[in-house]
Write a protein that holds these residues in place. Structure first.
Motif, PDB file in Angstrom:
ATOM      1  N   LYS A  67      12.424   9.942   8.187  1.00 30.25           N
ATOM      2  CA  LYS A  67      11.004  10.052   7.817  1.00 30.25           C
ATOM      3  C   LYS A  67      10.507  11.472   8.018  1.00 30.25           C
ATOM      4  CE  LYS A  67       7.920   9.389  10.736  1.00 30.25           C
ATOM      5  NZ  LYS A  67       6.940   9.072  11.764  1.00 30.25           N
ATOM      6  N   LEU A  71       9.147  13.790   5.059  1.00 33.62           N
ATOM      7  CA  LEU A  71       7.773  14.308   5.063  1.00 33.62           C
ATOM      8  C   LEU A  71       7.763  15.827   4.916  1.00 33.62           C
ATOM      9  CD1 LEU A  71       6.095  12.096   7.796  1.00 33.62           C
ATOM     10  CD2 LEU A  71       5.842  11.930   5.324  1.00 33.62           C
ATOM     11  N   LEU A 117       1.156   8.681   0.307  1.00 34.58           N
ATOM     12  CA  LEU A 117       2.364   8.764   1.114  1.00 34.58           C
ATOM     13  C   LEU A 117       2.480   7.638   2.142  1.00 34.58           C
ATOM     14  CD1 LEU A 117       4.899  10.368   1.752  1.00 34.58           C
ATOM     15  CD2 LEU A 117       3.526  11.780   3.286  1.00 34.58           C
TER      16      LEU A 117
END
Length: 175
Positions: A67, A71, A117
């Motif tokens: 993650k 990101l 997102l």
């Protein structure tokens, strides 16, 4: 210690490769760089294995590492205004069990890429990775109620996108 650590991370790689790959693919929509991000995830796990405190499961920890990498990449893409969407799904993924046909999968992937997102992350973790609410909360460092609320809103937004593009009813058939 290095041999033990290498052996442990290789076991994780064999057990969780598909989960990490799928998460990254759905988040970025780009299978060409997906393999690099999977590799980077396991390299980071290797270098940080001593800090793994077993408060969560290994899969949760690995997806949390992925993650952070994803990101960072999304932030870089936003700066460059690049959001490619992959139009081919690797045959190694078993997403066909979730959807009736490849076209529906491609449409859903495209629609998911249009979500905010946070919505995208929660949907992918819940629907694709089949993580529990608690696992998602651990990965995203959120409360469980926030995960449930965000998931509900994400589904609502995805329905709106799908209905706009496909007409009423198509979204429900795809899921």
């Amino acid at each position: 210690m290095d041999n033990e650590r290498r052996h442990l991370v290789m076991e994780w790689y064999e057990s969780y490769y598909d989960d990490v790959y799928r998460f990254i693919l759905y988040m970025l929509g780009d299978k060409q760089i997906c393999e690099d991000f999977v590799h980077d995830t396991f390299v980071r796990a290797y270098t940080a294995v001593e800090r793994f405190d077993h408060r969560s499961g290994v899969k949760t920890w690995l997806i949390s590492i992925a993650k952070h990498l994803v990101l960072d990449e999304i932030r870089k893409r936003k700066r460059r205004k690049l959001f490619p969407i992959e139009k081919d799904i690797p045959s190694t993924l078993n997403v066909e069990r979730l959807f009736e046909n490849k076209e529906a999968v491609l449409e859903l992937m495209s629609d998911i890429q249009k979500l905010k997102l946070n919505y995208r992350m929660v949907l992918i973790l819940k629907m694709v990775e089949d993580c529990s609410t608690k696992e998602i909360a651990d990965i995203l460092d959120w409360s469980e109620p926030k995960v449930r609320k965000t998931f509900s809103r994400a589904l609502h937004s995805l329905r709106k996108i799908s209905q706009k593009e496909e007409g009423d009813g198509q979204f429900e058939q795809t899921l």
